[in-house]
Design a protein around this motif. Structure first.
Motif, PDB file in Angstrom:
ATOM      1  N   TYR A  79       0.831  -1.207   0.000  1.00 34.32           N
ATOM      2  CA  TYR A  79       0.000   0.000   0.000  1.00 34.32           C
ATOM      3  C   TYR A  79       0.865   1.256   0.000  1.00 34.32           C
ATOM      4  N   ALA A  80       1.849   1.312   0.905  1.00 37.16           N
ATOM      5  CA  ALA A  80       2.685   2.505   1.024  1.00 37.16           C
ATOM      6  C   ALA A  80       3.452   2.775  -0.264  1.00 37.16           C
ATOM      7  N   LEU A  81       4.004   1.724  -0.875  1.00 40.85           N
ATOM      8  CA  LEU A  81       4.747   1.917  -2.122  1.00 40.85           C
ATOM      9  C   LEU A  81       3.810   2.363  -3.240  1.00 40.85           C
ATOM     10  N   SER A  82       2.607   1.814  -3.275  1.00 43.46           N
ATOM     11  CA  SER A  82       1.621   2.245  -4.271  1.00 43.46           C
ATOM     12  C   SER A  82       1.243   3.708  -4.055  1.00 43.46           C
ATOM     13  N   ALA A  83       1.154   4.121  -2.794  1.00 40.85           N
ATOM     14  CA  ALA A  83       0.860   5.522  -2.485  1.00 40.85           C
ATOM     15  C   ALA A  83       1.995   6.429  -2.954  1.00 40.85           C
ATOM     16  N   VAL A  84       3.223   5.958  -2.857  1.00 46.77           N
ATOM     17  CA  VAL A  84       4.366   6.715  -3.362  1.00 46.77           C
ATOM     18  C   VAL A  84       4.238   6.903  -4.872  1.00 46.77           C
TER      19      VAL A  84
END
Length: 354
Positions: free
Chosen positions: A260-265
């Motif tokens: 999720y966090a990498l996708s948000a980046v």
């Protein structure tokens, strides 16, 4: 000329969002060099230039966050400069005149100790990795009532600043060149049963001269201290934290948390801002899928993969970083960024739950 990652310096990144108070924001300080084992700077908050910790001599303070201070130091044993990270959660500790760290109140003692143990465990874990996209930890030790880790000193800028310096949104080859090593590094981390839990543009550095990304600052100590405080959500980066990182949900964290966090980046790189807060999305989801919003500007494969990685509920989200790579098209075995673990010939270790 080959990069010398051990003798470099992080420069500060800028960005549209408010800087994270605990990100390793590295900057040049203009403090005069002092000498002596117990000399103090005027404000007494950090170690003075010239201070010796075993084989390390503090050269200057590079950055300070809510949980740690980072110094440039000289390793006189191996004759190289390193980044020396000191565990010092500022809300609960103070510096004494002899440069040791003291807990301000007894009520903070258990929380400080839990964070210290987590800081040391993080150092041990990072020291066992040898992947080009993971910051190297050379060694760790306890002193002054706290703990330190000596790390690779890396020359570059944060991803936040790198993308702000581009004339427009990055193109797809640029994104794939970024995601290939980052996802491969996370494969290494997740294979050990660990989640990073603090992926954000200010925790990724683009190294000078190579455009290679380097992933910094695992959220271990931050998470432990957050779990023990009255306001644990204050420890999160709302724009990049999935719903399971909010303690009241009771949802399990894991590899899907980093997805999720990498996708948000990636969302921030493409749109110019991170997706809506996952807490607000769990009540009324205002997220507009990238596959619709940016149709024709990037491949459908990439956009759908990012949308899947940003599903609010973990059960509907891409479950692993391996699956995320496959959905993007970074198939296992086709990348130059293989799994590299500095271990007993990659002997499997017992995994801890993530």
């Amino acid at each position: 000329m080959q990069d010398d990652d051990d003798r470099t310096l992080l420069h500060p990144g800028g960005g549209s969002e408010k800087p994270d108070p605990d990100a390793t924001v590295i900057y040049k300080s203009a403090q005069p060099k002092t000498t002596g084992q117990t000399a103090t700077q005027p404000d007494g908050e950090y170690l003075p230039n010239g201070y010796r910790l075993q084989e390390f001599e503090v050269l200057e303070r590079l950055g300070q966050g809510g949980f740690s201070i980072v110094y440039k130091a000289r390793d006189h044993s191996l004759h190289r400069d390193v980044a020396l990270k000191e565990y010092m959660p500022s809300s609960m500790t103070r510096r004494l005149n002899n440069c040791s760290v003291e807990v301000k109140a007894d009520r903070h003692r258990d929380t400080f100790s839990a964070g210290l143990r987590s800081f040391i465990e993080e150092a041990k874990t990072l020291a066992s990795f040898n992947h080009p996209a993971l910051v190297q930890v050379f060694r760790y030790f306890e002193a002054n009532g706290t703990a330190y880790m000596a790390m690779q000193l890396a020359l570059g800028v944060t991803l936040e600043k790198a993308v702000n310096d581009l004339p427009g949104p990055p193109d797809e080859p640029w994104l794939r060149e970024l995601l290939d090593p980052l996802t491969a590094a996370l494969q290494v981390v997740h294979a050990r049963g660990i989640a990073h839990r603090d992926i954000a543009p200010d925790n990724i550095v683009i190294l000078d001269g190579s455009r290679r990304p380097l992933l910094l600052d695992f959220g271990a100590a931050r998470q432990v201290i957050g779990d023990d405080t009255a306001n644990p959500t204050a420890m999160l980066k709302p724009s990049y934290a999935p719903i399971e990182q909010y303690p009241e949900t009771g949802l399990q964290q894991g590899a899907h948390t980093d997805v999720y966090a990498l996708s948000a980046v990636v969302h921030r790189l493409l749109i110019g801002r991170a997706p809506p807060n996952s807490q607000s999305r769990s009540m009324r989801d205002s997220y507009e899928p990238l596959a619709r919003r940016l149709s024709g500007k990037y491949s459908e494969q990439l956009l759908k993969a990012v949308d899947h990685g940003l599903a609010v509920h973990p059960d509907k989200r891409t479950p692993t970083i391996d699956a995320f790579r496959q959905e993007i098209g970074l198939d296992v075995g086709s990348s130059a960024w293989g799994r590299v673990v500095k271990d007993e010939k990659d002997t499997p270790r017992q995994k801890k739950p993530i």
